[in-house]
Design a protein around this motif. Structure first.
Motif, PDB file in Angstrom:
ATOM      1  N   VAL A   1       0.855  -1.198   0.000  1.00 43.77           N
ATOM      2  CA  VAL A   1       0.000   0.000   0.000  1.00 43.77           C
ATOM      3  C   VAL A   1       0.886   1.242   0.000  1.00 43.77           C
ATOM      4  O   VAL A   1       1.915   1.274   0.672  1.00 43.77           O
ATOM      5  N   ALA A   2       0.471   2.257  -0.748  1.00 44.68           N
ATOM      6  CA  ALA A   2       1.124   3.569  -0.698  1.00 44.68           C
ATOM      7  C   ALA A   2       0.062   4.618  -0.406  1.00 44.68           C
ATOM      8  O   ALA A   2      -1.006   4.619  -1.019  1.00 44.68           O
TER       9      ALA A   2
ATOM     10  N   PRO B   1       7.280  17.291  -8.367  1.00 43.85           N
ATOM     11  CA  PRO B   1       7.122  16.451  -7.175  1.00 43.85           C
ATOM     12  C   PRO B   1       7.248  17.261  -5.887  1.00 43.85           C
ATOM     13  O   PRO B   1       7.689  18.412  -5.889  1.00 43.85           O
ATOM     14  N   LEU B   2       6.871  16.630  -4.822  1.00 44.06           N
ATOM     15  CA  LEU B   2       6.872  17.250  -3.505  1.00 44.06           C
ATOM     16  C   LEU B   2       8.224  17.886  -3.183  1.00 44.06           C
ATOM     17  O   LEU B   2       9.277  17.252  -3.327  1.00 44.06           O
ATOM     18  N   ASN B   3       8.154  19.167  -2.773  1.00 48.91           N
ATOM     19  CA  ASN B   3       9.328  19.919  -2.315  1.00 48.91           C
ATOM     20  C   ASN B   3      10.389  20.142  -3.392  1.00 48.91           C
ATOM     21  O   ASN B   3      11.551  20.422  -3.076  1.00 48.91           O
ATOM     22  N   GLN B   4       9.993  20.052  -4.674  1.00 48.47           N
ATOM     23  CA  GLN B   4      10.880  20.408  -5.769  1.00 48.47           C
ATOM     24  C   GLN B   4      10.363  21.679  -6.444  1.00 48.47           C
ATOM     25  O   GLN B   4       9.189  22.026  -6.318  1.00 48.47           O
ATOM     26  N   THR B   5      11.232  22.354  -7.178  1.00 49.38           N
ATOM     27  CA  THR B   5      10.859  23.653  -7.759  1.00 49.38           C
ATOM     28  C   THR B   5      10.581  23.580  -9.254  1.00 49.38           C
ATOM     29  O   THR B   5      10.217  24.587  -9.860  1.00 49.38           O
TER      30      THR B   5
ATOM     31  N   LYS C   1      19.386   8.622  -5.719  1.00 49.57           N
ATOM     32  CA  LYS C   1      20.419   9.115  -4.799  1.00 49.57           C
ATOM     33  C   LYS C   1      19.818   9.618  -3.486  1.00 49.57           C
ATOM     34  O   LYS C   1      20.539  10.140  -2.639  1.00 49.57           O
ATOM     35  N   ASP C   2      18.507   9.463  -3.328  1.00 49.90           N
ATOM     36  CA  ASP C   2      17.816   9.940  -2.130  1.00 49.90           C
ATOM     37  C   ASP C   2      17.780   8.828  -1.081  1.00 49.90           C
ATOM     38  O   ASP C   2      17.227   7.745  -1.330  1.00 49.90           O
ATOM     39  N   ALA C   3      18.335   9.090   0.075  1.00 47.50           N
ATOM     40  CA  ALA C   3      18.466   8.051   1.107  1.00 47.50           C
ATOM     41  C   ALA C   3      17.119   7.478   1.522  1.00 47.50           C
ATOM     42  O   ALA C   3      17.007   6.284   1.834  1.00 47.50           O
ATOM     43  N   HIS C   4      16.088   8.317   1.535  1.00 48.45           N
ATOM     44  CA  HIS C   4      14.768   7.863   1.986  1.00 48.45           C
ATOM     45  C   HIS C   4      13.972   7.198   0.873  1.00 48.45           C
ATOM     46  O   HIS C   4      13.397   6.119   1.062  1.00 48.45           O
ATOM     47  N   LEU C   5      13.931   7.809  -0.307  1.00 49.39           N
ATOM     48  CA  LEU C   5      13.020   7.356  -1.354  1.00 49.39           C
ATOM     49  C   LEU C   5      13.587   6.259  -2.256  1.00 49.39           C
ATOM     50  O   LEU C   5      12.805   5.542  -2.899  1.00 49.39           O
TER      51      LEU C   5
ATOM     52  N   PRO D   1       4.268   4.205  -5.862  1.00 50.56           N
ATOM     53  CA  PRO D   1       4.440   4.453  -4.426  1.00 50.56           C
ATOM     54  C   PRO D   1       5.633   5.351  -4.115  1.00 50.56           C
ATOM     55  O   PRO D   1       6.189   5.271  -3.015  1.00 50.56           O
ATOM     56  N   VAL D   2       6.020   6.225  -5.064  1.00 48.71           N
ATOM     57  CA  VAL D   2       7.268   6.973  -4.890  1.00 48.71           C
ATOM     58  C   VAL D   2       7.064   8.344  -4.264  1.00 48.71           C
ATOM     59  O   VAL D   2       7.649   8.665  -3.221  1.00 48.71           O
ATOM     60  N   ILE D   3       6.227   9.203  -4.888  1.00 49.67           N
ATOM     61  CA  ILE D   3       6.201  10.602  -4.457  1.00 49.67           C
ATOM     62  C   ILE D   3       4.857  11.246  -4.785  1.00 49.67           C
ATOM     63  O   ILE D   3       4.221  10.904  -5.782  1.00 49.67           O
ATOM     64  N   ASN D   4       4.435  12.188  -3.946  1.00 45.88           N
ATOM     65  CA  ASN D   4       3.257  13.013  -4.217  1.00 45.88           C
ATOM     66  C   ASN D   4       3.650  14.229  -5.040  1.00 45.88           C
ATOM     67  O   ASN D   4       4.827  14.601  -5.111  1.00 45.88           O
TER      68      ASN D   4
END
Length: 359
Positions: A157-158, A185-189, A203-207, A235-238
């Motif tokens: 589930v995501a 994506p979330l928190n990108q410009t 390269k993102d430690a969390h995602l 299930p990656v990013i909003n």
């Protein structure tokens, strides 16, 4: 066994009582959880990185509480405080209900293409909710704990949570070739295509841990509103457009899944925990999900069911000897509203939607 970190003074305020550490440790034991550690952000940094790194860190006391893996209802301070208040008989177990919207119902249509990658989806709305910084943080933390626990690191589930007032329904759950998906994506410009996002988050430690769930699929899941604004690429990013903030008043929640039962349980957990902050407490606005075959299903289901259990059998299996009335009282204190049947030998136990772990 998941560990939930809560601020001690905030928890005591919700409980309406201040405890010594020893008294709270005993309360946890009686309730069936474990007070694992008493710490603070400052103390943790000092221990892990040295005193010179802890300058400016918070010294607010935190309790770290170990909870059973199937107790999704106590993975946040809202659930822990509610459960303890019912246990202490200061509160009756709430009744969670779905309500119809005053206007048009939010709808999410699942297209057949999703069957190639992630076929299920459920949805609901938390209407007229009031966040503050602590509630907002708890809302995000619960999603992360569910992702790691019940959702099996998003493989089953995501969860996507969105500021409904920034969007326009109805919504569409689709699956498209990666090159055809592009959004901010979330928190990108800026906007990225899905392949660019997979490269960015490798390269993102969390995602990066979630990328293998879909990266070899011919199509990627994506949810749009009626203006083609992207809510999420699960299930990656909003998407950044519908980002939740402390000022959000109406929350659209979608859960996409490979396991429909787990998706329904995840949705039920989120809405039961945080509907306490809605204008009409413990009510959740229903959303309609249209299946690929045209079938229409309302969510959340928030199921209540009854089980009849034998007092003698339970006494024997647990190794105790208590009456039906005592047993009913203890179960009710654990949010399982129970009454003895007229025969005096059996109990009628109500299983609420917060206790999906009870089979």
């Amino acid at each position: 066994m998941p560990t939930v970190a809560v601020k001690r003074d905030e928890l005591f305020q919700l409980l309406g009582k201040t405890y010594t550490d020893e008294e709270f440790d005993q309360l946890c034991f009686d309730f069936g959880v474990e007070l694992d550690e008493i710490t603070s952000e400052k103390e943790q940094i000092e221990r892990e990185q040295g005193k010179d790194k802890a300058s400016g860190a918070s010294d607010v006391v935190e309790y770290k509480i170990d909870v059973p893996a199937n107790r999704y209802d106590i993975l946040c301070i809202e659930g822990i405080s509610r459960g303890l208040l019912v246990f202490l008989e200061k509160l009756k177990a709430p009744r969670y209900t779905t309500v119809e919207p005053s206007g048009e119902k939010q709808r999410l249509t699942i297209l057949p293409s999703t069957g190639q990658v992630r076929p299920h989806a459920v949805a609901a709305v938390l209407r007229n909710i009031t966040f503050n910084q602590e509630r907002y943080k708890s809302f995000i933390d619960l999603q992360e704990k569910l992702h790691q626990n019940l959702c099996r690191r998003r493989s089953l589930v995501a969860i996507g949570t969105h500021d409904l007032d920034t969007l326009k329904g109805p919504f569409t759950y689709d699956a498209k070739p990666p090159a055809d998906i592009k959004f901010q994506p979330l928190n990108q410009t800026k906007e990225f295509t899905a392949p660019e996002l997979m490269e960015l988050y490798s390269k993102d430690a969390h995602l990066k841990q979630y990328l293998p769930i879909i990266q070899d699929k011919p199509v990627y899941p994506v949810i749009y509103d009626s203006n083609k604004v992207v809510l999420s690429m699960p299930p990656v990013i909003n998407g950044n457009h519908s980002k939740i903030t402390v000022n959000t008043r109406n929350v659209f929640i979608e859960c996409t899944a490979t396991d429909l039962h787990k998706a329904k349980t995840t949705l039920d957990t989120i809405v039961t925990m945080f509907s306490v902050y809605c204008e009409k407490q413990f009510t959740v606005e229903a959303a309609e999900v249209i299946q690929p075959d045209g079938t229409k299903i309302n969510y959340p289901s928030l199921p209540y069911r009854f089980e009849e259990v034998n007092v003698e059998r339970i006494n024997k299996q647990v190794g105790i000897n208590i009456t039906a009335e005592q047993m009913a009282k203890y179960l009710t204190k654990m949010c399982l509203v129970t009454e003895p049947l007229k025969d005096g030998k059996n109990l009628k136990v109500e299983i609420p939607p917060t206790r999906a772990g009870i089979l």
